[in-house]
Scaffold this active site. Structure first.
Site, PDB file in Angstrom:
ATOM      1  N   THR A 119      -8.924  35.120  50.263  1.00 33.19           N
ATOM      2  CA  THR A 119     -10.153  35.725  50.772  1.00 33.19           C
ATOM      3  C   THR A 119     -10.153  37.232  50.611  1.00 33.19           C
ATOM      4  O   THR A 119      -9.090  37.874  50.652  1.00 33.19           O
ATOM      5  CB  THR A 119     -10.329  35.392  52.267  1.00 33.19           C
ATOM      6  N   TYR A 142      -7.657  35.854  60.710  1.00 33.85           N
ATOM      7  CA  TYR A 142      -7.949  34.988  59.561  1.00 33.85           C
ATOM      8  C   TYR A 142      -7.458  35.620  58.266  1.00 33.85           C
ATOM      9  O   TYR A 142      -6.739  34.990  57.474  1.00 33.85           O
ATOM     10  CB  TYR A 142      -9.449  34.708  59.482  1.00 33.85           C
TER      11      TYR A 142
END
Length: 326
Positions: A119, A142
């Site tokens: 990501t 995250y």
């Protein structure tokens, strides 16, 4: 070639599975269906395994051996920024524990090619457009779990014969067909469309960022382009290269503000409802836009769709599903 896709019943996973099968690859999906939908993958073999469970490596290794798996595309993960801020330890156990299970199973089964779903959140507040060589400083747990995942792949590739690629996703949206559309209202595009359909104002989280209109700027990439990038990465791993581990940004290089995104979606939905501005969400950086030059040069991948096309495809998929429901 036989490819195991973890999280293959999810939104992105369904598109990756469809792209693999369309070109003739054999596919087996591993998904616990906590967020996935088995209808996305049709008759593709599905094994229900919780990758973070203690017995996952053994079960996953058996699947790899039984199906003669040649490569893995690892998509399964928890991915909500706000949730990761609220439950950091759980995110570490789920995302890092899940990848650990995949790597242990792959080592046991002799599988030496892995494409990893990473990501752009690994960059945090980096200057944009951001290159793969930019400093990594995630702004939320995250992103931290994904960065640790990249380190795990890098280190394993140095000693165990593993060949791996991490794809750092920017903001994925759109749909290749209605069956594969994104239905998770925790994601911005379906969330906005769902609120508009209910006659509720779309939510914008923060309008006091240091950007032209005060809202966050993001790089939106079509999910069909994302699926194509996974195939390009997989094929690249089959070729002999000096580097056992590589990282690529997966975006368009074009930034759009959240307010602009909402304006387009409101128009597509035929609505005139004005958005409602809410407080900032913890862990959201102001601007995240890709420099996607490396993946174009080295893998020949380039995005085909712009923001209007991405959002139009998402709306068309949503409208088609609503008219086909009993």
């Amino acid at each position: 070639m036989t490819v195991l896709v973890t999280g293959g019943a999810g939104y992105i996973g369904g598109h990756v599975v469809a792209a693999l099968r369309a070109r003739g690859d054999d596919v087996v999906v591993v998904d616990d269906l906590s967020a996935g939908d088995a209808s996305r993958i049709g008759d593709t073999p599905l094994e229900r395994i919780d990758l973070a469970a203690p017995d996952a490596p053994g079960a996953l290794g058996a699947v790899m051996l039984d199906h003669g798996v040649d490569a893995v595309i690892h998509l399964a993960a928890r991915k909500q920024v706000a949730e990761s801020v609220d439950r950091p330890l759980w995110y570490y156990s789920q995302n890092i524990g899940g990848l650990l299970g995949v790597l242990e199973a792959a080592a046991h089964a002799g599988v030496q090619r892995i494409v990893f779903s990473s990501t752009a959140a690994v960059y945090g507040q980096s200057r944009t457009p951001v290159t793969e060589d930019a400093a990594t400083s995630p702004a939320n747990p995250y992103g931290e779990t994904k960065l640790v995942g990249e380190w795990m792949l890098r280190d394993q590739s140095r000693t165990a014969g593993l060949r791996a690629i991490s794809l750092r996703y920017f903001n994925v949206a759109g749909a290749a067909n209605p069956r594969l559309g994104d239905t998770a209202e925790s994601n911005v595009v379906p969330m906005v469309f769902a609120r508009l359909e209910r006659g509720e104002p779309p939510l914008i989280f923060g309008d006091d960022y240091d950007t032209a209109d005060g809202t966050c700027i993001r790089d939106y990439v079509h999910v069909a382009d994302v699926a194509d990038a996974h195939l390009a990465a997989l094929d690249s791993l089959a070729a002999e290269r000096a580097e056992p581990y590589r990282v690529y940004n997966l975006g368009t290089g074009a930034g759009s503000s959240v307010r602009h995104l909402v304006e387009i979606m409101t128009r597509l939905a035929g609505s005139t409802i004005e958005p409602s501005v809410q407080p900032r969400r913890a862990g959201d950086p102001a601007v995240v836009v890709a420099d996607a030059g490396r993946i174009a040069r080295e893998l020949g991948w380039r995005p085909r769709y712009d923001l209007e096309e991405i959002l139009a495809s998402a709306w068309a998929a949503r409208a088609d599903r609503s008219t086909s429901l009993p």
